[in-house]
Every structure is written in structure tokens, then in C-alpha cells.
Motif scaffolding. Structure first.
Motif, PDB file in Angstrom:
ATOM      1  N   ALA A  53       0.846  -1.207   0.063  1.00 28.37           N
ATOM      2  CA  ALA A  53      -0.053   0.062   0.146  1.00 28.37           C
ATOM      3  C   ALA A  53       0.927   1.271   0.098  1.00 28.37           C
ATOM      4  O   ALA A  53       1.963   1.429   0.719  1.00 28.37           O
ATOM      5  N   LEU A  54       0.387   2.317  -0.783  1.00 29.07           N
ATOM      6  CA  LEU A  54       0.972   3.613  -0.772  1.00 29.07           C
ATOM      7  C   LEU A  54       0.232   4.523   0.135  1.00 29.07           C
ATOM      8  O   LEU A  54      -0.987   4.792  -0.186  1.00 29.07           O
ATOM      9  N   GLU A  55       0.806   4.854   1.328  1.00 30.31           N
ATOM     10  CA  GLU A  55      -0.056   5.567   2.056  1.00 30.31           C
ATOM     11  C   GLU A  55       0.064   7.156   1.654  1.00 30.31           C
ATOM     12  O   GLU A  55      -1.257   7.881   1.963  1.00 30.31           O
ATOM     13  N   SER A  56       0.969   7.604   1.446  1.00 35.94           N
ATOM     14  CA  SER A  56       1.178   9.095   1.173  1.00 35.94           C
ATOM     15  C   SER A  56       2.335   9.314   0.422  1.00 35.94           C
ATOM     16  O   SER A  56       3.470   8.498   0.394  1.00 35.94           O
ATOM     17  N   ILE A  57       2.315  10.667  -0.008  1.00 35.34           N
ATOM     18  CA  ILE A  57       3.585  10.838  -0.598  1.00 35.34           C
ATOM     19  C   ILE A  57       4.111  12.222   0.117  1.00 35.34           C
ATOM     20  O   ILE A  57       3.248  13.355   0.172  1.00 35.34           O
ATOM     21  N   THR A 142      15.402   5.376  -5.283  1.00 36.30           N
ATOM     22  CA  THR A 142      16.146   4.379  -4.181  1.00 36.30           C
ATOM     23  C   THR A 142      15.061   4.047  -3.153  1.00 36.30           C
ATOM     24  O   THR A 142      14.347   4.996  -2.956  1.00 36.30           O
ATOM     25  N   PHE A 143      15.372   2.955  -2.680  1.00 40.90           N
ATOM     26  CA  PHE A 143      14.564   2.349  -1.668  1.00 40.90           C
ATOM     27  C   PHE A 143      15.118   1.959  -0.406  1.00 40.90           C
ATOM     28  O   PHE A 143      16.423   1.575  -0.537  1.00 40.90           O
ATOM     29  N   ALA A 158       7.515  -1.735   6.412  1.00 40.26           N
ATOM     30  CA  ALA A 158       7.332  -0.289   5.761  1.00 40.26           C
ATOM     31  C   ALA A 158       8.647   0.052   5.047  1.00 40.26           C
ATOM     32  O   ALA A 158       9.856  -0.274   5.699  1.00 40.26           O
ATOM     33  N   GLY A 159       8.487   1.141   4.607  1.00 44.31           N
ATOM     34  CA  GLY A 159       9.671   1.597   3.741  1.00 44.31           C
ATOM     35  C   GLY A 159       9.406   3.028   3.047  1.00 44.31           C
ATOM     36  O   GLY A 159       8.128   3.280   2.854  1.00 44.31           O
ATOM     37  N   THR A 160      10.483   3.683   2.479  1.00 43.22           N
ATOM     38  CA  THR A 160      10.426   4.749   1.701  1.00 43.22           C
ATOM     39  C   THR A 160      11.079   4.683   0.198  1.00 43.22           C
ATOM     40  O   THR A 160      12.182   4.103   0.193  1.00 43.22           O
TER      41      THR A 160
END
Length: 212
Positions: A53-57, A142-143, A158-160
Motif C-alpha cells: 500500500a502507498l499511504e502518502s507522498i 532509491t528504496f 514499511a519503507g520509503t
């Protein structure tokens, strides 16, 4: 009257200040900037036992940070299969080689409206960050994985994802795949223009510049 009262303390020598290192904009989010937060709340992948899931940007003046979560729920896996998945989930494999294939890697990709694309995966920790002194020719994606937890019923983490530069207006395609964990290639389309517009709301901590 004490023994040490007649002994003066020496003045400390002057301490030279270390020149501040300012990382290039493609290496990550600006240090002294409050981003504009664009809520998304969309599933990048969803199946019977898997969710990405993509929660926010978080949108900065130089790029975007995609905030992601992912969960794998146990369905019909036996104990041996579940233990193998546990090892793969929390102990990411190394770069592709004789014992590791691309299917073992958690992959992310981004595609701009003109077809320009970039990809990111757990392979990044072996290749290292983009060169600090040389501006990349194309977009950087980049992850960075965060912490996680799991047990007999599910695994979560979770991650960015950091994207540089800001995307152009138009459809922005975000893609993921983790074949070994049962996550087939999936994608969503985002509004590049909305992200560019949000960058105008990012705020510097100190408008006069970096503190000295």
C-alpha cells in the motif's frame, strides 16, 4: 581553603569547525525542509494474502518520498513454507547470482509520461547510493526499508522510495513485484502535475538558509 584553588583551569584551545557537508539533491530529501504531504491511501498490490500500500507522498522542493507499507498474511502455507517465507521477508537476499534470482528481490519501478523509467530494489544496498559528485543522467529512485514484525499469522514492514527529480505533469506509473513472496507485477497511476504543484507548499525550516 582547598588544595586545587590555586590551580587555574587552562583555556581550551580554539576548535576549528568542520565544513558542513551538503548532500546533492538526488541523494535524498532535503534536511532542513518541511514537505507537503499528499495523502494517497491506495493499494499498489492486493490479493488474498498480500498487500502493498502507498499511504502518502511527502513532496519536497527537489523530489518526492513515497511512504509504503506491505503485509503478507498466512493462508494455506505449511510450517516449512512459512518458515522459508519468513527468512526471505526479513533477511533480504543479496544481488542476483548462482543462488539468488531476480524473483527473490523486492522490486519497485517508476515511469514518467515520456517513457523515462527507473527501478529500485534490495540490490541497492550492494550497489550503493548514486554518485555524490556526478549528477545522474536520468531519474533516481532509491528504496530504504524500515523495521518490520511478524509471527505465525503475518509479516509486515514499511519503507520509503525517494524519487529525484520532481516528476513532470502527466501520468506517473508506480510498479512493484516480489515474485518469491507471491507478489506479481502490479502498478498504479499517479498524477505527476499534482505532485509538482504540491512542491510549492514545501517549507524551508529557516527561510534565510542553512543555519551556521
Amino acid at each position: 581553603m582547598t588544595f586545587f584553588q590555586d590551580y587555574s583551569l587552562p583555556a581550551p584551545p580554539p576548535r576549528p569547525r568542520t565544513p558542513e557537508f551538503v548532500p546533492p539533491p538526488w541523494s535524498g530529501a532535503p534536511r532542513y525542509e518541511l514537505p507537503a504531504v499528499v495523502p494517497v491511501s491506495r493499494f499498489l498490490h492486493r490479493s488474498a494474502g498480500h498487500v502493498v500500500a502507498l499511504e502518502s507522498i511527502k513532496v519536497y522542493s527537489t523530489g518526492c518520498a513515497f511512504e509504503l507499507t506491505w503485509t503478507i498474511r498466512r493462508t494455506d502455507e505449511d510450517d516449512q513454507k512459512w518458515a522459508t517465507m519468513n527468512a526471505g521477508f526479513f533477511n533480504r537476499p543479496g544481488p542476483p547470482g548462482p543462488s539468488v534470482s531476480r524473483d527473490d528481490l523486492f522490486l519497485f519501478g517508476i515511469q514518467f509520461p515520456d517513457g523515462t523509467a527507473a527501478s529500485s530494489s534490495t540490490f541497492d544496498r550492494y550497489t550503493g547510493p548514486p554518485l555524490m559528485g556526478q549528477e545522474p543522467n536520468g531519474p533516481v529512485f532509491t528504496f530504504r526499508s524500515g523495521g518490520g514484525h511478524g509471527g505465525d499469522h503475518d509479516f509486515s514492514s514499511a519503507g520509503t522510495l525517494w524519487l529525484w527529480p520532481l516528476p513532470p505533469a502527466g501520468d506517473l506509473r508506480l510498479v512493484t513485484q516480489w515474485t518469491a513472496m507471491g507478489i506479481k507485477e502490479s502498478s498504479i497511476t499517479l498524477d505527476g502535475a499534482a505532485l509538482r504543484d504540491a512542491a510549492a507548499d514545501a517549507q524551508a525550516y529557516w527561510p534565510e538558509g542553512t543555519p551556521k
